[in-house]
Design a protein around this motif. Sequence first.
Motif, PDB file in Angstrom:
ATOM      1  N   ASN A  45       0.853  -1.241   0.158  1.00  0.00           N
ATOM      2  CA  ASN A  45       0.060  -0.052   0.127  1.00  0.00           C
ATOM      3  C   ASN A  45       0.817   1.194   0.012  1.00  0.00           C
ATOM      4  OD1 ASN A  45       1.065  -0.176   2.625  1.00  0.00           O
ATOM      5  ND2 ASN A  45      -1.128  -0.683   3.531  1.00  0.00           N
ATOM      6  N   ASN A  46       2.156   1.144  -0.423  1.00  0.00           N
ATOM      7  CA  ASN A  46       2.929   2.326  -0.442  1.00  0.00           C
ATOM      8  C   ASN A  46       3.083   2.779  -1.816  1.00  0.00           C
ATOM      9  OD1 ASN A  46       4.673   0.039  -0.638  1.00  0.00           O
ATOM     10  ND2 ASN A  46       6.104   1.352  -0.146  1.00  0.00           N
ATOM     11  N   THR A  47       2.402   2.305  -2.687  1.00  0.00           N
ATOM     12  CA  THR A  47       2.655   2.516  -4.258  1.00  0.00           C
ATOM     13  C   THR A  47       1.475   3.250  -4.680  1.00  0.00           C
ATOM     14  OG1 THR A  47       1.318   0.878  -4.977  1.00  0.00           O
ATOM     15  CG2 THR A  47       3.669   0.478  -5.020  1.00  0.00           C
ATOM     16  N   ILE A  48       1.667   4.364  -5.908  1.00  0.00           N
ATOM     17  CA  ILE A  48       0.627   5.165  -6.203  1.00  0.00           C
ATOM     18  C   ILE A  48       0.747   4.872  -8.092  1.00  0.00           C
ATOM     19  CG2 ILE A  48      -0.214   7.430  -6.956  1.00  0.00           C
ATOM     20  CD1 ILE A  48       1.414   8.309  -4.303  1.00  0.00           C
ATOM     21  N   PRO A  49      -0.317   3.865  -8.346  1.00  0.00           N
ATOM     22  CA  PRO A  49      -0.115   3.536  -9.709  1.00  0.00           C
ATOM     23  C   PRO A  49      -0.850   4.716 -10.535  1.00  0.00           C
ATOM     24  CG  PRO A  49      -1.100   1.712  -8.536  1.00  0.00           C
ATOM     25  CD  PRO A  49      -1.078   3.074  -7.503  1.00  0.00           C
ATOM     26  N   TRP A  50      -0.196   5.328 -11.728  1.00  0.00           N
ATOM     27  CA  TRP A  50      -0.771   6.388 -12.103  1.00  0.00           C
ATOM     28  C   TRP A  50      -0.422   6.443 -13.902  1.00  0.00           C
ATOM     29  CZ3 TRP A  50      -1.955  10.934  -9.324  1.00  0.00           C
ATOM     30  CH2 TRP A  50      -2.380  12.051 -10.360  1.00  0.00           C
ATOM     31  N   VAL A  51      -1.864   6.482 -14.360  1.00  0.00           N
ATOM     32  CA  VAL A  51      -1.442   6.320 -15.925  1.00  0.00           C
ATOM     33  C   VAL A  51      -1.381   7.716 -16.321  1.00  0.00           C
ATOM     34  CG1 VAL A  51      -3.033   5.931 -18.085  1.00  0.00           C
ATOM     35  CG2 VAL A  51      -3.468   4.814 -15.929  1.00  0.00           C
ATOM     36  N   GLY A  52      -0.419   7.983 -17.285  1.00  0.00           N
ATOM     37  CA  GLY A  52      -0.085   9.299 -18.170  1.00  0.00           C
ATOM     38  C   GLY A  52       1.259   9.240 -18.436  1.00  0.00           C
ATOM     39  N   ARG A  53       1.630  10.480 -19.068  1.00  0.00           N
ATOM     40  CA  ARG A  53       2.699  10.449 -19.808  1.00  0.00           C
ATOM     41  C   ARG A  53       3.747  11.499 -18.828  1.00  0.00           C
ATOM     42  NH1 ARG A  53       3.821   8.815 -25.517  1.00  0.00           N
ATOM     43  NH2 ARG A  53       5.272  10.386 -25.381  1.00  0.00           N
ATOM     44  N   ALA A  54       5.081  11.057 -18.964  1.00  0.00           N
ATOM     45  CA  ALA A  54       5.973  11.887 -18.225  1.00  0.00           C
ATOM     46  C   ALA A  54       6.024  13.299 -18.602  1.00  0.00           C
ATOM     47  CB  ALA A  54       7.324  11.364 -18.346  1.00  0.00           C
ATOM     48  N   GLU A  55       5.807  13.788 -19.862  1.00  0.00           N
ATOM     49  CA  GLU A  55       5.761  15.130 -20.460  1.00  0.00           C
ATOM     50  C   GLU A  55       4.612  15.855 -19.635  1.00  0.00           C
ATOM     51  OE1 GLU A  55       5.664  12.268 -22.082  1.00  0.00           O
ATOM     52  OE2 GLU A  55       6.415  12.595 -24.073  1.00  0.00           O
ATOM     53  N   ALA A  56       3.552  15.211 -19.415  1.00  0.00           N
ATOM     54  CA  ALA A  56       2.307  15.755 -18.870  1.00  0.00           C
ATOM     55  C   ALA A  56       2.672  15.886 -17.194  1.00  0.00           C
ATOM     56  CB  ALA A  56       1.082  15.272 -19.112  1.00  0.00           C
ATOM     57  N   LEU A  57       3.135  14.823 -16.858  1.00  0.00           N
ATOM     58  CA  LEU A  57       3.372  14.826 -15.012  1.00  0.00           C
ATOM     59  C   LEU A  57       4.463  15.823 -14.743  1.00  0.00           C
ATOM     60  CD1 LEU A  57       1.869  12.986 -13.399  1.00  0.00           C
ATOM     61  CD2 LEU A  57       3.772  11.707 -12.682  1.00  0.00           C
ATOM     62  N   GLY A  58       5.252  16.067 -15.759  1.00  0.00           N
ATOM     63  CA  GLY A  58       6.398  17.054 -15.451  1.00  0.00           C
ATOM     64  C   GLY A  58       5.931  18.463 -15.227  1.00  0.00           C
ATOM     65  N   GLN A  59       4.719  18.652 -15.711  1.00  0.00           N
ATOM     66  CA  GLN A  59       4.141  20.129 -15.961  1.00  0.00           C
ATOM     67  C   GLN A  59       3.063  19.988 -14.741  1.00  0.00           C
ATOM     68  OE1 GLN A  59       5.557  22.598 -16.995  1.00  0.00           O
ATOM     69  NE2 GLN A  59       6.905  22.144 -18.843  1.00  0.00           N
ATOM     70  N   HIS A  60       2.613  19.182 -14.182  1.00  0.00           N
ATOM     71  CA  HIS A  60       1.562  18.977 -13.352  1.00  0.00           C
ATOM     72  C   HIS A  60       2.016  19.695 -11.725  1.00  0.00           C
ATOM     73  CE1 HIS A  60      -1.514  17.445 -10.890  1.00  0.00           C
ATOM     74  NE2 HIS A  60      -1.959  16.549 -11.590  1.00  0.00           N
ATOM     75  N   PRO A  61       1.327  20.597 -11.458  1.00  0.00           N
ATOM     76  CA  PRO A  61       1.854  21.473 -10.121  1.00  0.00           C
ATOM     77  C   PRO A  61       1.974  20.348  -8.964  1.00  0.00           C
ATOM     78  CG  PRO A  61      -0.252  22.238 -11.017  1.00  0.00           C
ATOM     79  CD  PRO A  61       0.229  21.065 -11.785  1.00  0.00           C
ATOM     80  N   LYS A  62       1.209  19.532  -8.752  1.00  0.00           N
ATOM     81  CA  LYS A  62       1.542  18.492  -7.707  1.00  0.00           C
ATOM     82  C   LYS A  62       2.713  17.567  -7.767  1.00  0.00           C
ATOM     83  CE  LYS A  62      -3.086  18.683  -5.387  1.00  0.00           C
ATOM     84  NZ  LYS A  62      -4.620  17.755  -5.764  1.00  0.00           N
TER      85      LYS A  62
END
Length: 249
Positions: A131-148
């Motif tokens: 329970n210490n993982t956060i599975p996340w669907v997305g592109r690295a390029e988008a996550l890198g601009q995500h404020p969180k």
Amino acid sequence: MNQISAPQLPDMNAVWQETLNWQPTPEQQVLFQQLFELIIQFNQQLNLTRITEPQEFWEKHLWDSLRGISFLLSEKNLLSPGTKFIDIGTGGGFPGIALAIIFPESSVTLLDSTRKKITALTTILEELKINNTIPWVGRAEALGQHPKHRESYDFALLRAVAPPSVSAEYALPLLKVGGTAILYRGHWTPEEEQQLISAVKQLGGVLESVDGFTTPLTQSIRHCLYLKKVRPTAKQYPRAIGIPGQKPL
Ligand code: SAM
């Protein structure tokens, strides 16, 4: 799904000890075995990995994943509860799930652009009660601009995702200043190194070290590249989805 039984992973305590000066606990070994079984099961429907033989799974997934972060096994003070890792392009869950098992107090984001893979990993992680993982669907390029997510991780890991300077553009925006990106590679050349050094500089980082080694069972050549973030990454990075791959820095 048809239940298929997976063979036992080999007992590698002596090899763990000899190569990493570390051994998994019996509980961690059980989790490694259960992870292997679940991946084999899900592999019937979805190509999570082509590595399905027990020895190869141990060497190329478990050992290789942990070899890249072996400095954290010996210097535990580099980790604190809540240390944040991100595995970019996790695919079948490596190196991220191996890390989540051995560092249960850390948080490991497992990022992949393929929804089916993340859905399968989510089920596997629930079955294993990890329970210490956060599975996340997305592109690295988008996550890198995500404020969180931008500039919020202590460690970013990438294995078999993209060429080195593209991997650096995915990883460095996500790291805090002082954080480390680890690029898992096979062969490595001085030409690649020069290109990477120049890209990393534009992204606010430095190439801190290159660690070359061979794997313990098949003596395959590996390199881990350690990139340190030394100042904030300029706002324009990562560039829009697809651009880092099309026009590498
Ligand atoms: N890291 C795993 C390993 O070493 O076994 C999987 C490697 S697999 C060859 C590459 C994975 O990266 C694929 O699952 C793909 O969907 C994902 N990927 C590629 N580019 C990506 C991007 N820009 N953002 C997120 N995931 C990406």
